[in-house]
Design a protein around this motif. Structure first.
Motif, PDB file in Angstrom:
ATOM      1  N   ASP A  18     -11.480 -30.278  10.060  1.00 18.56           N
ATOM      2  CA  ASP A  18     -10.033 -30.499  10.004  1.00 18.56           C
ATOM      3  C   ASP A  18      -9.260 -29.185  10.005  1.00 18.56           C
ATOM      4  OD1 ASP A  18     -11.647 -32.439   8.291  1.00 18.56           O
ATOM      5  OD2 ASP A  18      -9.807 -33.601   8.554  1.00 18.56           O
ATOM      6  N   LEU A  22      -6.807 -27.720  12.887  1.00 22.56           N
ATOM      7  CA  LEU A  22      -5.391 -27.582  12.552  1.00 22.56           C
ATOM      8  C   LEU A  22      -4.924 -26.140  12.731  1.00 22.56           C
ATOM      9  CD1 LEU A  22      -5.199 -29.821   9.348  1.00 22.56           C
ATOM     10  CD2 LEU A  22      -4.074 -30.267  11.537  1.00 22.56           C
ATOM     11  N   HIS A  26      -2.148 -25.693  15.576  1.00 18.63           N
ATOM     12  CA  HIS A  26      -0.837 -25.286  15.057  1.00 18.63           C
ATOM     13  C   HIS A  26      -0.453 -23.886  15.545  1.00 18.63           C
ATOM     14  CE1 HIS A  26       1.057 -28.287  12.623  1.00 18.63           C
ATOM     15  NE2 HIS A  26      -0.027 -28.527  11.897  1.00 18.63           N
ATOM     16  N   SER A  69       7.473 -28.088  10.188  1.00 25.49           N
ATOM     17  CA  SER A  69       7.947 -29.432  10.541  1.00 25.49           C
ATOM     18  C   SER A  69       6.907 -30.435  10.050  1.00 25.49           C
ATOM     19  CB  SER A  69       8.120 -29.555  12.054  1.00 25.49           C
ATOM     20  OG  SER A  69       8.244 -30.915  12.444  1.00 25.49           O
ATOM     21  N   ASP A  70       7.275 -31.208   9.043  1.00 26.48           N
ATOM     22  CA  ASP A  70       6.338 -32.200   8.522  1.00 26.48           C
ATOM     23  C   ASP A  70       6.033 -33.269   9.569  1.00 26.48           C
ATOM     24  OD1 ASP A  70       6.162 -30.897   6.101  1.00 26.48           O
ATOM     25  OD2 ASP A  70       7.718 -32.115   5.139  1.00 26.48           O
ATOM     26  N   GLU A  71       7.015 -33.575  10.395  1.00 33.54           N
ATOM     27  CA  GLU A  71       6.809 -34.576  11.451  1.00 33.54           C
ATOM     28  C   GLU A  71       5.729 -34.112  12.432  1.00 33.54           C
ATOM     29  OE1 GLU A  71      10.459 -37.084  12.866  1.00 33.54           O
ATOM     30  OE2 GLU A  71      11.137 -35.033  12.575  1.00 33.54           O
ATOM     31  N   ASP A  73       3.483 -31.818  11.923  1.00 33.84           N
ATOM     32  CA  ASP A  73       2.216 -31.699  11.199  1.00 33.84           C
ATOM     33  C   ASP A  73       1.516 -33.050  11.095  1.00 33.84           C
ATOM     34  OD1 ASP A  73       0.299 -30.172   9.613  1.00 33.84           O
ATOM     35  OD2 ASP A  73       1.080 -31.252   7.881  1.00 33.84           O
ATOM     36  N   ARG A  74       2.268 -34.107  10.826  1.00 36.17           N
ATOM     37  CA  ARG A  74       1.660 -35.446  10.720  1.00 36.17           C
ATOM     38  C   ARG A  74       1.025 -35.875  12.038  1.00 36.17           C
ATOM     39  NH1 ARG A  74       6.050 -36.606   7.200  1.00 36.17           N
ATOM     40  NH2 ARG A  74       7.333 -37.341   8.940  1.00 36.17           N
ATOM     41  N   VAL A  75       1.705 -35.582  13.136  1.00 34.54           N
ATOM     42  CA  VAL A  75       1.169 -35.944  14.452  1.00 34.54           C
ATOM     43  C   VAL A  75      -0.148 -35.207  14.715  1.00 34.54           C
ATOM     44  CG1 VAL A  75       1.584 -35.818  16.943  1.00 34.54           C
ATOM     45  CG2 VAL A  75       3.441 -36.476  15.414  1.00 34.54           C
ATOM     46  N   ARG A  77      -2.186 -33.776  12.466  1.00 33.86           N
ATOM     47  CA  ARG A  77      -3.215 -34.204  11.512  1.00 33.86           C
ATOM     48  C   ARG A  77      -3.830 -35.547  11.902  1.00 33.86           C
ATOM     49  NH1 ARG A  77      -3.865 -31.434   6.779  1.00 33.86           N
ATOM     50  NH2 ARG A  77      -2.384 -29.722   6.460  1.00 33.86           N
ATOM     51  N   LYS A  78      -3.014 -36.455  12.394  1.00 33.60           N
ATOM     52  CA  LYS A  78      -3.524 -37.758  12.807  1.00 33.60           C
ATOM     53  C   LYS A  78      -4.517 -37.600  13.953  1.00 33.60           C
ATOM     54  CE  LYS A  78      -1.937 -42.357  14.278  1.00 33.60           C
ATOM     55  NZ  LYS A  78      -2.636 -42.466  15.567  1.00 33.60           N
TER      56      LYS A  78
END
Length: 218
Positions: A18, A22, A26, A69-71, A73-75, A77-78
């Motif tokens: 992971d 990431l 990123h 950007s948490d948005e 990051d979520r994409v 991470r998924k």
């Protein structure tokens, strides 16, 4: 248009998949994102700022920088979680590849759908190694951190070359070049795909095991 293709190879322990993915994804997206466009009138616009934040890894001696950007990051991470699950369930000795493709849309006449034209693809080949004990895990933690540092430098060098980027779009065409769905950042249009395979070769994992053994021998 010629699509640029870059390949990175990493060898990691299972619990490091992971964080390694990431860190690399990123890093690329940090350099392939802008602030939100604010159009005043057609042809004139201002660009918002892009915040950044440091992320400390738990299982690797490494800190990477990502867009704050948490948005986004979520994409990411998924996608990475799906890749890791597929790796774990594959039974193919933990080998796979995750790809980050940047593209732009070309409008087509009705009734045809828009054409997606890739202009840059980053492929990360991953090999998961099995380690015998905690001493080997500690060495792997350090070695993977060193390798990720080298990969990040490589990514920045590639991105800093003066090569093709889609031209800045007009307001009516911004969705053909950028992902405008996020509220706080605007990456170039991209998609993440992965494949699990047993044909990536063993050179990377062999190198990692040799590094660990050489360190143990010191």
């Amino acid at each position: 248009m010629n699509c640029r293709s870059e390949v990175l190879e990493v060898s990691v322990e299972g619990r490091q998949v992971d964080e390694a993915m990431l860190a690399l994804l990123h890093t690329i997206l940090l350099h392939r994102s802008t602030g939100k466009f604010h159009y005043k009138k057609e042809g004139t616009y201002s660009i918002g700022t892009v915040g950044t934040q440091d992320v400390d890894c738990d299982f690797i001696d490494f800190t990477f920088v990502r867009v704050s950007s948490d948005e986004l990051d979520r994409v990411i991470r998924k996608a990475v979680a799906e890749f890791k699950d597929a790796l774990g369930n594959s039974g193919s000795d933990g080998m796979g590849q995750i790809s980050l493709e940047f593209y732009q849309k070309k409008k087509s006449r009705w009734p045809f759908s828009d054409e997606c034209i890739p202009w840059e693809v980053w492929s990360i080949k991953v090999n998961v190694v099995n380690l015998a004990n905690e001493q080997e895990r500690q060495i792997c933690r350090e070695k993977v951190g060193e390798k990720l540092g080298e990969k990040v430098i490589n990514i920045v060098e590639v991105i800093n070359r003066h090569e093709y980027l889609p031209k800045m779009p007009t307001q009516s065409e911004v969705d053909n070049v950028f992902d405008t769905s996020l509220k706080d950042v605007q990456p170039y249009l991209y998609k993440i795909t992965f494949q699990i395979t047993d044909s990536l070769g063993t050179s990377v994992s062999t190198t990692m095991r040799r590094l660990i053994k050489d360190t143990l021998a010191l």
